[in-house]
Design an enzyme around this catalytic site. Structure first.
Site, PDB file in Angstrom:
ATOM      1  N   CYS A  99       0.836  11.987 -44.474  1.00 66.25           N
ATOM      2  CA  CYS A  99       1.381  11.020 -43.503  1.00 66.25           C
ATOM      3  C   CYS A  99       1.241  11.495 -42.061  1.00 66.25           C
ATOM      4  O   CYS A  99       1.706  12.577 -41.698  1.00 66.25           O
ATOM      5  CB  CYS A  99       2.856  10.749 -43.811  1.00 66.25           C
ATOM      6  SG  CYS A  99       3.614   9.598 -42.640  1.00 66.25           S
ATOM      7  N   ARG A 151       4.918  11.244 -39.194  1.00 71.21           N
ATOM      8  CA  ARG A 151       6.140  11.975 -39.525  1.00 71.21           C
ATOM      9  C   ARG A 151       7.024  12.362 -38.351  1.00 71.21           C
ATOM     10  O   ARG A 151       8.110  12.907 -38.548  1.00 71.21           O
ATOM     11  CB  ARG A 151       5.779  13.236 -40.328  1.00 71.21           C
ATOM     12  CG  ARG A 151       5.371  12.926 -41.734  1.00 71.21           C
ATOM     13  CD  ARG A 151       4.978  14.184 -42.469  1.00 71.21           C
ATOM     14  NE  ARG A 151       3.576  14.546 -42.262  1.00 71.21           N
ATOM     15  CZ  ARG A 151       3.062  15.733 -42.560  1.00 71.21           C
ATOM     16  NH1 ARG A 151       3.849  16.687 -43.021  1.00 71.21           N
ATOM     17  NH2 ARG A 151       1.774  15.979 -42.376  1.00 71.21           N
ATOM     18  N   TRP A 208       6.144   1.497 -40.481  1.00 74.24           N
ATOM     19  CA  TRP A 208       5.314   0.442 -39.894  1.00 74.24           C
ATOM     20  C   TRP A 208       3.870   0.857 -40.085  1.00 74.24           C
ATOM     21  O   TRP A 208       3.575   2.016 -40.398  1.00 74.24           O
ATOM     22  CB  TRP A 208       5.649   0.213 -38.415  1.00 74.24           C
ATOM     23  CG  TRP A 208       5.631   1.458 -37.590  1.00 74.24           C
ATOM     24  CD1 TRP A 208       4.536   2.098 -37.067  1.00 74.24           C
ATOM     25  CD2 TRP A 208       6.778   2.241 -37.197  1.00 74.24           C
ATOM     26  NE1 TRP A 208       4.926   3.226 -36.375  1.00 74.24           N
ATOM     27  CE2 TRP A 208       6.297   3.337 -36.438  1.00 74.24           C
ATOM     28  CE3 TRP A 208       8.158   2.118 -37.418  1.00 74.24           C
ATOM     29  CZ2 TRP A 208       7.150   4.305 -35.894  1.00 74.24           C
ATOM     30  CZ3 TRP A 208       8.983   3.098 -36.878  1.00 74.24           C
ATOM     31  CH2 TRP A 208       8.489   4.157 -36.123  1.00 74.24           C
ATOM     32  N   GLU A 226      -5.147   1.259 -41.111  1.00 73.78           N
ATOM     33  CA  GLU A 226      -4.897   1.072 -42.544  1.00 73.78           C
ATOM     34  C   GLU A 226      -5.354  -0.327 -42.967  1.00 73.78           C
ATOM     35  O   GLU A 226      -5.903  -0.523 -44.037  1.00 73.78           O
ATOM     36  CB  GLU A 226      -3.401   1.219 -42.868  1.00 73.78           C
ATOM     37  CG  GLU A 226      -2.839   2.593 -42.583  1.00 73.78           C
ATOM     38  CD  GLU A 226      -1.371   2.677 -42.986  1.00 73.78           C
ATOM     39  OE1 GLU A 226      -0.505   2.429 -42.129  1.00 73.78           O
ATOM     40  OE2 GLU A 226      -1.099   2.946 -44.174  1.00 73.78           O
TER      41      GLU A 226
HETATM   42  N1  ARG Z   1      -2.137   2.396 -46.647  1.00 75.84           N
HETATM   43  C1  ARG Z   1      -1.204   1.506 -47.249  1.00 75.84           C
HETATM   44  C2  ARG Z   1      -1.584   0.069 -46.923  1.00 75.84           C
HETATM   45  O1  ARG Z   1      -2.510  -0.146 -46.209  1.00 75.84           O
HETATM   46  C3  ARG Z   1       0.215   1.742 -46.763  1.00 75.84           C
HETATM   47  C4  ARG Z   1       0.741   3.149 -46.913  1.00 75.84           C
HETATM   48  C5  ARG Z   1       1.965   3.421 -46.062  1.00 75.84           C
HETATM   49  N2  ARG Z   1       1.675   3.228 -44.672  1.00 75.84           N
HETATM   50  C6  ARG Z   1       2.562   3.289 -43.674  1.00 75.84           C
HETATM   51  N3  ARG Z   1       2.151   3.073 -42.460  1.00 75.84           N
HETATM   52  N4  ARG Z   1       3.846   3.583 -43.891  1.00 75.84           N
HETATM   53  O2  ARG Z   1      -0.959  -0.867 -47.319  1.00 75.84           O
END
Ligand code: ARG
Length: 331
Positions: free
Chosen positions: A33, A36, A206, A211
């Site tokens: 992560c 953090r 968030w 991602e």
């Molecule tokens: N990578 C995952 C997604 O695209 C989410 C994982 C957690 N990500 C976060 N920013 N808390 O759905």
């Protein structure tokens, strides 16, 4: 002998404060992560009394409300009853509380290919998808309470905030009809604290824009949108060295960041997240704690070497308490 082994597995009666601190430290320890810096701000909801799927459903709806706050997203974790020897659950079968169905159709997939198997599981349990299936149909929840069979619950659509994607300068982008949900609530990881396992411990933060923009919408095994976006941009795709994929990635990511901020939804860009991770590392080192991190997860999937984390050495120290995936590893 058997009795002693059994006694060893009994849940330690943590106080609420101890449990909350352990959950925050498990986040602090999570090598994958980048976000953090905010570990101390995690809201931990102690719902250890919850053992049935119907009570889980209610608590998960509350989780969504507390975490989403109409876009002013805050990190939340909900802890349900711990595992007990010889008993099953409680367990959430979904990867995340929000997710889009993936329908296998003659050699291709409508929706998110990541969720094809789960979608089939839901259909087998009697889920009725919308009459007109789309690429963004919210999946139902499959919950099992302690020693219960899996039970299907409709996703509470009114509590799942979604953001329609548009681009700051490319007007055609909106017509692609893309969207994503605002709050990722990871629900298939187990929290382990001093030998006590919490198989249902959903947590959410968030999003970092990449991602969605570099992975969920762009990976070949997910929505695979780079060819479509590049085509709309008028780029030639017959030459790899023309860097059409990079150009499409940039615009897709720009659309995600733009749309979330227009919608008033908290999101972080990968440059800011990398800088915040640097601050996290400095604070940890100042506190005398080594930082556990995995380079392959921390370096963002866009502009990697243009972020400071690319140039940093990292080591996975497997610190505890920790989160674990009950089966294998996915993203
Ligand atoms: N990578 C995952 C997604 O695209 C989410 C994982 C957690 N990500 C976060 N920013 N808390 O759905």
């Amino acid at each position: 002998m058997a009795a002693a082994a059994h006694a060893e597995k009994q849940a330690i009666p943590f106080s609420e404060a101890e449990l909350a601190f352990a959950a925050r430290v498990a986040w602090r320890n999570e090598a994958r992560c980048i976000g953090r810096l905010y570990w101390r701000s995690l809201l931990v909801r102690d719902r250890r009394e919850v053992t049935t799927s119907s009570a889980m459903y209610g608590a998960l709806c509350e989780h969504l409300e507390l975490a989403t706050r109409d876009g002013n997203i805050r990190p939340v974790m909900t802890l349900f009853a711990p595992a007990e020897p010889g008993r099953t659950g409680p367990l959430i079968r979904n990867r995340q509380l929000a997710g889009y169905a993936g329908y296998r159709e003659r050699g291709s997939v409508l929706g998110d290919p990541l969720n094809c198997a789960f979608t089939e599981e839901a259909l087998a349990l009697g889920w009725e998808p919308p009459k007109n299936r789309s690429a963004f149909d919210l999946l139902p929840w499959i919950l099992s309470g302690r020693d219960e069979r899996p039970v299907l619950y409709p996703a509470p659509a009114h509590l799942i905030k979604e953001v329609s994607l548009s681009h700051p300068t490319l007007p055609w982008f909106r017509e692609l009809g893309l969207k994503w949900y605002a709050v990722p609530v990871v629900s298939d990881m187990m929290l382990r604290v001093a030998g006590t396992e919490f198989p249902a411990a959903p947590f959410s933060g968030w999003y970092m824009g990449t991602e969605i923009g570099s992975r969920n919408l762009a990976d070949e095994g997910r929505y695979n949108l780079l060819p479509l976006v590049a085509g709309k941009m008028g780029l030639r795709r017959d030459e790899r060295a023309s860097l059409w994929k990079e150009r499409a990635l940039v615009e897709l990511n720009a659309a995600v960041l733009h749309s979330f901020s227009e919608a008033g939804c908290r999101i972080v860009d990968h440059h800011t997240a990398s800088a915040e991770f640097g601050r996290f590392c400095a604070l940890e080192e100042a506190a005398g704690r080594p930082v556990s991190a995995r380079w392959d997860w921390i370096v963002p999937p866009l502009a990697g070497s243009a972020t400071p984390v690319f140039h940093q050495q990292m080591c996975d120290l497997r610190l505890r308490p920790e989160f674990q995936r009950p089966t294998g590893t996915a993203d």
